[in-house]
Design an enzyme around this catalytic site. Structure first.
Site, mmCIF file in Angstrom:
data_model
loop_
_atom_site.group_PDB
_atom_site.id
_atom_site.type_symbol
_atom_site.label_atom_id
_atom_site.label_comp_id
_atom_site.label_asym_id
_atom_site.label_seq_id
_atom_site.Cartn_x
_atom_site.Cartn_y
_atom_site.Cartn_z
ATOM 1 N N GLU A 239 -45.388 -52.401 21.036
ATOM 2 C CA GLU A 239 -45.590 -50.920 21.355
ATOM 3 C C GLU A 239 -45.098 -50.656 22.817
ATOM 4 O O GLU A 239 -45.807 -51.423 23.650
ATOM 5 C CB GLU A 239 -46.853 -50.543 21.111
ATOM 6 C CG GLU A 239 -47.060 -50.546 19.352
ATOM 7 C CD GLU A 239 -48.185 -50.138 19.253
ATOM 8 O OE1 GLU A 239 -49.184 -49.407 19.574
ATOM 9 O OE2 GLU A 239 -48.497 -50.438 17.648
ATOM 10 N N HIS B 168 -48.329 -44.623 17.270
ATOM 11 C CA HIS B 168 -49.670 -45.201 17.226
ATOM 12 C C HIS B 168 -50.497 -43.769 17.523
ATOM 13 O O HIS B 168 -51.315 -43.743 18.675
ATOM 14 C CB HIS B 168 -49.923 -46.061 18.303
ATOM 15 C CG HIS B 168 -51.213 -46.780 18.212
ATOM 16 N ND1 HIS B 168 -51.223 -48.323 18.441
ATOM 17 C CD2 HIS B 168 -52.440 -46.551 17.918
ATOM 18 C CE1 HIS B 168 -52.622 -48.635 18.233
ATOM 19 N NE2 HIS B 168 -53.261 -47.536 17.806
ATOM 20 N N ARG C 85 -52.964 -52.960 13.115
ATOM 21 C CA ARG C 85 -52.265 -53.241 14.351
ATOM 22 C C ARG C 85 -51.035 -53.914 13.799
ATOM 23 O O ARG C 85 -50.879 -54.359 12.856
ATOM 24 C CB ARG C 85 -53.053 -54.418 15.158
ATOM 25 C CG ARG C 85 -54.286 -54.085 15.782
ATOM 26 C CD ARG C 85 -53.861 -53.166 16.834
ATOM 27 N NE ARG C 85 -55.091 -52.658 17.628
ATOM 28 C CZ ARG C 85 -55.561 -51.668 17.742
ATOM 29 N NH1 ARG C 85 -55.035 -50.771 16.822
ATOM 30 N NH2 ARG C 85 -56.451 -51.318 18.413
HETATM 31 C C1 8YV Z 1 -56.532 -46.309 20.508
HETATM 32 C C2 8YV Z 1 -56.851 -47.583 18.330
HETATM 33 O O1 8YV Z 1 -56.366 -45.198 20.899
HETATM 34 O O2 8YV Z 1 -59.117 -47.252 18.474
HETATM 35 C C3 8YV Z 1 -58.246 -48.077 18.335
HETATM 36 O O3 8YV Z 1 -58.507 -49.160 18.027
HETATM 37 O O4 8YV Z 1 -56.124 -47.998 17.878
HETATM 38 C C4 8YV Z 1 -56.609 -46.438 18.945
HETATM 39 O O5 8YV Z 1 -57.274 -45.181 18.581
HETATM 40 C C5 8YV Z 1 -55.822 -47.621 21.130
HETATM 41 O O6 8YV Z 1 -56.128 -48.609 20.827
HETATM 42 C C6 8YV Z 1 -55.594 -47.307 22.412
HETATM 43 O O7 8YV Z 1 -57.058 -47.293 23.144
#
Ligand code: 8YV
Length: 327
Positions: A266, A285, A237
């Site tokens: 983001e 992302h 993150r």
């Molecule tokens: C998600 C991600 O698509 O799963 C996670 O935690 O970072 C990504 O794969 C994103 O968070 C949106 O849902």
């Protein structure tokens, strides 16, 4: 009477059909924000919520008095007030496992792309700058045989390390709250204090979840500890990293390059220096973003919410205590 589910973003028709067999479903295919009045109205009656990328606040929960469970289409759950959900007895489900390998592919993509300057040099070709055989100015650095330092050694971290150790003969270091003896044996990985790992690694890759403890875990001090030749990769993150400190480290040559799939804000604004830097590979992302994996994640979330609302144990549950507190 059927229980009601509010679903938003990224569900396929078959998945919606599966839910409508047992539940009343209000689907918001394109939800711009939680302020959407129709969404708020549906939420007021909802027993279940399924979707992704929406910040859920305690104030929003106050408007959803019947809510029993939330199924997030993500493995990370930093968008949810977990303690507050548990206090209210609301189950929170996520989607681990099904995205591990795809997200690890993204991590390794960033390792190779930064080391071999793939994006920068693809631009070089597109601009028509490839007029003669390339020389030292276009050389990159090797990945194979180098030292890969993993900050966080959970499922995704281990899958990246496996690619490094078994595919590229890399030496693996890791820093993690708990030791991982099995992975040490499988991959020849060695646990290090974070400062030692930062000083010894050629590639530093962050895979820790975002929490109060990991916010700005990597900042000015940590970049200063890295080798000047180090390549920094973040697929966790954005907030795990102090972004201005990262920019400063890249600008001053304190580290060589960065491969980034996540950012403090983001979508990433073009006002940020990061997308303009030649030694940065910035992706929007895409960690788990393949057709196959996003479908699998949505299916897991659909199965989780259906089980939770039928009073059964969901497949992937974040707050066990909320489940235990059910009558
Ligand atoms: C998600 C991600 O698509 O799963 C996670 O935690 O970072 C990504 O794969 C994103 O968070 C949106 O849902």
């Amino acid at each position: 009477m059927k229980k009601r589910i509010v679903a938003f973003r990224r569900l396929k028709q078959e998945q919606l059909d599966q839910l409508t067999e047992d539940f009343h479903v209000d689907y918001f295919e394109k939800l711009d924000s939680a302020d959407d009045p129709a969404f708020r109205e549906a939420l007021a009656e909802a027993h279940g919520l399924v979707g992704a990328s929406l910040k859920i606040t305690p104030q929003l929960l106050d408007e959803a008095p019947h809510l029993e469970a939330i199924a997030s289409i993500s493995v990370g759950y930093d968008n949810y007030p977990v303690d507050e959900l548990t206090r209210r007895g609301i189950l929170l489900c996520n989607t681990p496992d099904v995205l591990t390998e795809t997200t690890a592919d993204t991590g390794f993509l960033l390792i190779i792309a930064t080391a071999r300057r793939a994006v920068e040099l693809a631009e070089f070709v597109k601009r028509g700058d490839w007029q003669e055989s390339i020389g030292e100015a276009q050389f990159g650095t090797d990945v194979h045989g180098k030292t890969l330092g993993m900050i966080g050694f959970g499922r995704i971290g281990a899958a990246i390390a496996r690619r490094g150790a078994l595919g590229f003969g890399m030496k693996i270091l890791y820093s993690n709250a708990s030791p991982k003896p099995q992975l040490e044996q499988e991959l020849g990985a060695t646990r290090r204090e974070m400062d030692e790992l930062l000083a010894e690694s050629d590639f530093v890759c962050v895979t820790v979840p975002l929490s109060a403890e990991t916010e700005h875990l990597i900042g000015k001090r940590e970049f200063a500890l890295m080798k000047p030749s180090a390549i920094f990769v973040n697929i966790a993150r954005g907030k795990v990293v102090d972004e201005p400190a990262l920019v400063a480290a890249l600008e001053s040559g304190e580290i060589r390059a960065a491969g980034l799939d996540v950012f403090e804000q983001e979508p990433l604004s073009l006002e940020s220096p990061l997308p303009h830097m030649a030694n940065v590979v910035a992706l929007p992302h895409i960690g788990s973003a393949t057709h196959e994996t996003r479908d699998a994640m949505a299916q897991r979330a659909v199965d989780n919410i259906a089980l939770a609302l039928k009073g059964e144990r969901p497949i992937s549950l974040v707050n066990e205590a909320a489940y235990q507190s059910r009558d």
